[in-house]
Design a protein around this motif. Structure first.
Motif, PDB file in Angstrom:
ATOM      1  N   GLU A 198     -69.977 -51.351  30.337  1.00 42.34           N
ATOM      2  CA  GLU A 198     -71.041 -50.438  30.767  1.00 42.34           C
ATOM      3  C   GLU A 198     -70.779 -49.869  32.154  1.00 42.34           C
ATOM      4  O   GLU A 198     -71.282 -48.790  32.496  1.00 42.34           O
ATOM      5  N   SER A 199     -70.014 -50.573  32.976  1.00 43.30           N
ATOM      6  CA  SER A 199     -69.736 -50.100  34.337  1.00 43.30           C
ATOM      7  C   SER A 199     -68.860 -48.858  34.328  1.00 43.30           C
ATOM      8  O   SER A 199     -68.827 -48.117  35.323  1.00 43.30           O
ATOM      9  N   PHE A 200     -68.140 -48.636  33.238  1.00 39.87           N
ATOM     10  CA  PHE A 200     -67.274 -47.457  33.135  1.00 39.87           C
ATOM     11  C   PHE A 200     -67.889 -46.357  32.266  1.00 39.87           C
ATOM     12  O   PHE A 200     -67.305 -45.274  32.156  1.00 39.87           O
ATOM     13  N   GLY A 201     -69.054 -46.629  31.666  1.00 38.97           N
ATOM     14  CA  GLY A 201     -69.617 -45.670  30.727  1.00 38.97           C
ATOM     15  C   GLY A 201     -69.085 -45.934  29.334  1.00 38.97           C
ATOM     16  O   GLY A 201     -67.934 -46.339  29.163  1.00 38.97           O
ATOM     17  N   ILE A 202     -69.907 -45.697  28.340  1.00 42.91           N
ATOM     18  CA  ILE A 202     -69.556 -46.051  26.968  1.00 42.91           C
ATOM     19  C   ILE A 202     -68.861 -44.889  26.260  1.00 42.91           C
ATOM     20  O   ILE A 202     -69.340 -43.756  26.286  1.00 42.91           O
ATOM     21  N   VAL A 203     -67.744 -45.202  25.647  1.00 45.62           N
ATOM     22  CA  VAL A 203     -67.070 -44.253  24.764  1.00 45.62           C
ATOM     23  C   VAL A 203     -67.308 -44.711  23.331  1.00 45.62           C
ATOM     24  O   VAL A 203     -66.940 -45.828  22.961  1.00 45.62           O
ATOM     25  N   SER A 204     -67.934 -43.871  22.536  1.00 45.81           N
ATOM     26  CA  SER A 204     -68.193 -44.214  21.143  1.00 45.81           C
ATOM     27  C   SER A 204     -66.937 -43.997  20.308  1.00 45.81           C
ATOM     28  O   SER A 204     -66.105 -43.149  20.624  1.00 45.81           O
ATOM     29  N   HIS A 205     -66.821 -44.778  19.246  1.00 42.64           N
ATOM     30  CA  HIS A 205     -65.680 -44.644  18.352  1.00 42.64           C
ATOM     31  C   HIS A 205     -66.151 -43.971  17.067  1.00 42.64           C
ATOM     32  O   HIS A 205     -66.900 -44.538  16.283  1.00 42.64           O
ATOM     33  N   ALA A 206     -65.732 -42.721  16.903  1.00 41.63           N
ATOM     34  CA  ALA A 206     -66.180 -41.919  15.771  1.00 41.63           C
ATOM     35  C   ALA A 206     -65.672 -42.501  14.458  1.00 41.63           C
ATOM     36  O   ALA A 206     -64.568 -43.039  14.381  1.00 41.63           O
ATOM     37  N   ILE A 207     -66.487 -42.362  13.421  1.00 38.53           N
ATOM     38  CA  ILE A 207     -66.158 -42.864  12.090  1.00 38.53           C
ATOM     39  C   ILE A 207     -65.791 -41.664  11.218  1.00 38.53           C
ATOM     40  O   ILE A 207     -66.667 -40.907  10.793  1.00 38.53           O
ATOM     41  N   PRO A 208     -64.498 -41.437  10.973  1.00 36.01           N
ATOM     42  CA  PRO A 208     -64.103 -40.276  10.186  1.00 36.01           C
ATOM     43  C   PRO A 208     -64.497 -40.400   8.728  1.00 36.01           C
ATOM     44  O   PRO A 208     -64.538 -41.494   8.161  1.00 36.01           O
TER      45      PRO A 208
END
Length: 387
Positions: free
Chosen positions: A274-284
């Motif tokens: 969370e300290s770096f910000g969340i990157v979501s992992h897209a579901i193709p």
């Protein structure tokens, strides 16, 4: 191609694809000069977006994208482009992109299949990496790496880029792009300091590493036990600060870990994602071709390995998914072996890139697609490092 959720910062995982055999998925087509697209879904708090959120997608293109990936674009359901950046192309027919998320949208489309694409608008041809950490791995060419200044020079002088990927936090236990063991990598992003005060950062690296906060060198470490002996202190104001880490690996698997001791902490801790910000992992989801109702596409799941005759064999499970009607499916796995049926297992005796051809038929309608897939050991499950 869909990847399971991250279990550690880095991974090499098998792809997941679906078979599209029905009507075209909902969503306006961005531009019919792009003949293929793949839907991706992002699970995130789309009603309270700050504008900094990102998502990463790793997809198969079945050979329809340009070799340099310059025809990849990302658009919302309304057909309007969003800011995106190509991270890597390959091995095989894979492409990895990161894109900005728009408030209120969870469904996006990744477009490809344009041999002569017009440039993306300048404000949409890159993303601001204010969430997550961008890892870029290059081939180490032997430049000196004995201090923070040399660390940057060694990265700039490094050989070919081996891959780029988004990770959640500065913790690396293996090379996610293969078995190269002479590498130099750089992590870039921003870290959020929750309060004003003195922050102490510590790092452990194999073999050497340099940490920079707000572009200033803070810690330089050499190979040693995974403790906090290599550390540095800095006064930070509440808010986001530039974070950069460069690490060199002379041989072996390599690792790096960065922790901190905030003003409100009694001891060092690993830095939360969370300290770096969340990157979501897209579901193709399924691949579509413009104005076609049948596109052969498949799902492949890695099922394990077996050591046999001085080599590792790799087992995969393939599934074809007819959307609306039963389909006849014919498989050619690119190693001299074939199969029929909507769901089959296959064991590869030799690693490498294999062209997998699927022919799908529904009545008089048929389609054939060939996807080049990398077959190799599942490094993530083998080397999954403890914190």
């Amino acid at each position: 191609m869909r990847f399971p959720p991250l279990q550690s910062p880095l991974l090499v995982l098998p792809a997941i694809l679906c078979l599209a055999m029905g009507a075209v998925a909902q969503g306006a087509w961005y531009d019919n000069a792009w003949t293929f697209r793949r839907q991706v879904k992002v699970i995130w708090d789309d009603q309270r977006g700050s504008g900094d959120e990102l998502a990463e997608a790793n997809i198969f293109t079945a050979g329809h994208a340009r070799p340099d990936g310059k025809d990849l674009r990302v658009a919302g359901e309304d057909g309007k482009l969003v800011a995106s950046e190509l991270l890597s192309v390959g091995p095989g027919d894979t492409a990895r992109v990161v894109f900005a998320l728009d408030r209120g949208q969870r469904t996006y489309f990744i477009y490809f299949g344009n041999g002569d694409p017009k440039p993306a608008p300048k404000n949409l041809d890159h993303v601001d990496f204010k969430a997550g950490l961008l890892m870029e791995l290059r081939e180490y060419t032997g430049a000196p790496f004995d201090n923070a200044l040399q660390a940057r020079e060694a990265f700039d002088k490094a050989g070919p880029v081996l891959g780029r990927i988004m990770i959640d936090r500065p913790m690396i236990g293996h090379n996610p792009f293969g078995d190269q063991d002479r590498t130099v990598c750089k992590l870039t992003g921003s870290i959020f300091a929750p309060i004003d005060g003195k922050y102490i950062f510590a790092q452990a690296t194999d073999d050497r590493g340099a940490l920079y906060i707000d572009d200033k060198p803070l810690v330089f470490s050499e190979l040693g036990p995974g403790d906090t002996r290599y550390h540095g202190a800095i006064d930070l104001k509440r808010g986001r600060h530039a974070f950069e880490m460069i690490q060199v690996n002379f041989s072996g698997p390599g690792y790096l870990t960065v922790g901190w001791k905030r003003p409100d902490m009694p001891k060092f801790e690993g830095i939360a994602r969370e300290s770096f910000g969340i990157v979501s992992h897209a579901i193709p989801g399924a691949m579509e071709e413009f104005r076609k109702t049948l596109t052969a596409d498949f799902d492949v799941q890695y099922k394990g390995e077996f050591f046999f005759l001085d080599r590792y064999t790799q087992r995969y499970h393939f599934v074809a998914y007819p959307a609306k009607a039963p389909a006849t499916c014919e498989w050619d796995f690119g190693d001299g072996q074939t199969a029929t049926g909507p769901e089959v297992d296959h064991v590869y005796l030799v690693d490498g890139i294999h062209p997998i051809k699927l022919t799908a038929r529904i009545g008089g309608n048929a389609d054939t697609q060939t996807t080049k897939m990398m077959v190799r050991r599942d490094f993530e499950n083998i080397t999954n490092p403890a914190t």
